[in-house]
Design an enzyme around this catalytic site. Structure first.
Site, mmCIF file in Angstrom:
data_model
loop_
_atom_site.group_PDB
_atom_site.id
_atom_site.type_symbol
_atom_site.label_atom_id
_atom_site.label_comp_id
_atom_site.label_asym_id
_atom_site.label_seq_id
_atom_site.Cartn_x
_atom_site.Cartn_y
_atom_site.Cartn_z
ATOM 1 N N ARG A 178 47.240 23.036 -6.668
ATOM 2 C CA ARG A 178 48.387 23.994 -7.394
ATOM 3 C C ARG A 178 49.112 24.754 -6.158
ATOM 4 N NH1 ARG A 178 47.036 28.999 -11.318
ATOM 5 N NH2 ARG A 178 46.940 30.106 -9.288
ATOM 6 N N LYS A 191 47.001 39.815 -16.817
ATOM 7 C CA LYS A 191 47.903 38.934 -17.413
ATOM 8 C C LYS A 191 47.666 38.413 -18.546
ATOM 9 C CE LYS A 191 46.513 34.266 -15.476
ATOM 10 N NZ LYS A 191 47.170 33.202 -14.603
#
Length: 355
Positions: free
Chosen positions: A131, A36
């Site tokens: 998260r 990414k």
């Protein structure tokens, strides 16, 4: 030449990949190369593979579609929890995905059965970074439900640290995964194939030989691409950091005061800027701004150049003490941290060049 531009040194990235894969292989850890950071640019992806990476991961399904279009013959995983709206593409293009919600896994199961596929699931466990992830005490029951779903292969469990809460990987929080895996194996009579113990931040534990032995996968992007570890604020041993260089062009050079003149309000981003009066200085503007990247993560290649600030389109520099003659048209280079690289690689206004 076109500016601003990012120059990507493929040979150094390959060396980084080779060194990290070699380190991890000593401990039976596979490296999932995370693409990414460069928006899955094909030359960089192929360089990772040449460096020994055997699996690929990305957080954006559009990047995974690109990876598959390259004809890459490696398993590819979606590493961000899938949205219900993208389940069809997740099943069609990703070999597996990281998940934490049973509803999403059920949708994947349904689509996999419809499409005649088997989709691999790695269940994320939250060990403190807060998260994504299932709380440790809820994993056993959820895995029991996953094991009953058709079209799904429960591959293992994973965790993330150092990205949201800044929690550092430790023997304590990575051992939680091993304990859960052993409990699952005892309870369901299965083998937990993959225990994905973290990301670049976890490499420090590998180097020190203290990562729990059953951790057998790390998801590595930053260390390969930049040779750095932002969470631990360090350079990775045996890696190169001059892998990705930003080149910008100067569009104005003027002697100006160091403090704006007039009443100070908010800037274009809603912040109230504070300036120190250092007297007149030689200021240069380069054609790059906050629309392109996180300015805070830029590092001028010359120590005597300082970043004063930026608007959406202009980066303002103090070049008073520069060892070079800075004039309109001059090229000023920058290194960067991982967050800034993400922005630059995503910006359509920044050219990407392989060197």
């Amino acid at each position: 030449m076109t500016y601003p531009r990012v120059e990507i040194n493929l040979s150094l990235i390959k060396k980084n990949a080779m060194n990290i894969v070699e380190l991890c292989n000593k401990y039976g850890i596979e490296v999932m190369g995370i693409t990414k950071g460069v928006c899955a640019l094909e030359p960089v992806v192929r360089t990772m593979i040449e460096g020994g990476v055997k699996k690929l991961g990305d957080s954006r399904i559009k990047n995974i579609v690109k990876l598959k279009s390259y004809g890459v013959n490696l398993p590819v995983y979606l590493i961000r929890i899938p949205m219900p709206s993208e389940i069809n593409d997740v099943v069609n293009f990703a070999d597996g995905s990281f998940n934490s919600e049973f509803e999403a896994i059920k949708l994947i199961s349904q689509k996999a059965v419809t499409n005649g596929k088997v989709h691999k699931i790695i269940l994320m466990v939250d060990v403190g970074d807060l998260r994504e992830g299932v709380m440790p005490e809820d994993v056993k029951d959820l895995v029991g439900k996953i094991l009953e779903l058709p079209g799904i292969e429960f591959e293992g469990i994973g965790t993330n640290v150092g990205c949201y809460g800044g929690v550092l990987p430790s023997i304590e929080n990575t051992s939680i995964l091993v304990e859960i895996a052993e409990e699952l194996e005892k309870c369901y009579g299965i083998r937990v194939k993959t225990i994905s113990g973290g990301n670049t931040a976890t490499l420090k534990m590998v180097e020190e030989g203290i990562l729990p032995r059953r951790i057998n996968q790390l998801r590595i992007g930053e260390a390969i691409l930049l040779g750095t570890d932002s969470t631990n604020f360090r350079k990775i041993p045996n890696t190169y950091q001059n892998t990705v260089i930003l080149k910008t062009q100067v569009i104005e050079v003027k002697i100006k005061p160091s403090k704006p003149i007039g009443e100070i309000g908010r800037d274009a981003f809603g912040n109230i800027p504070v300036f120190e009066d250092k007297g007149p200085m030689k200021r240069a503007i380069v054609a790059l701004g906050k629309q392109d990247c996180r300015i805070e993560g830029l590092i001028p290649d010359e120590d005597h150049i300082n970043i004063l600030g930026a608007s959406s389109d202009h980066l303002i520099l103090d070049v008073t003490n520069s060892l070079k003659e800075i004039r309109v048209g001059s090229i000023i280079d920058f290194k960067m941290n991982y967050g800034t690289m993400l922005g630059l690689m995503t910006s359509p206004y920044v050219e990407k060049i392989m060197v």
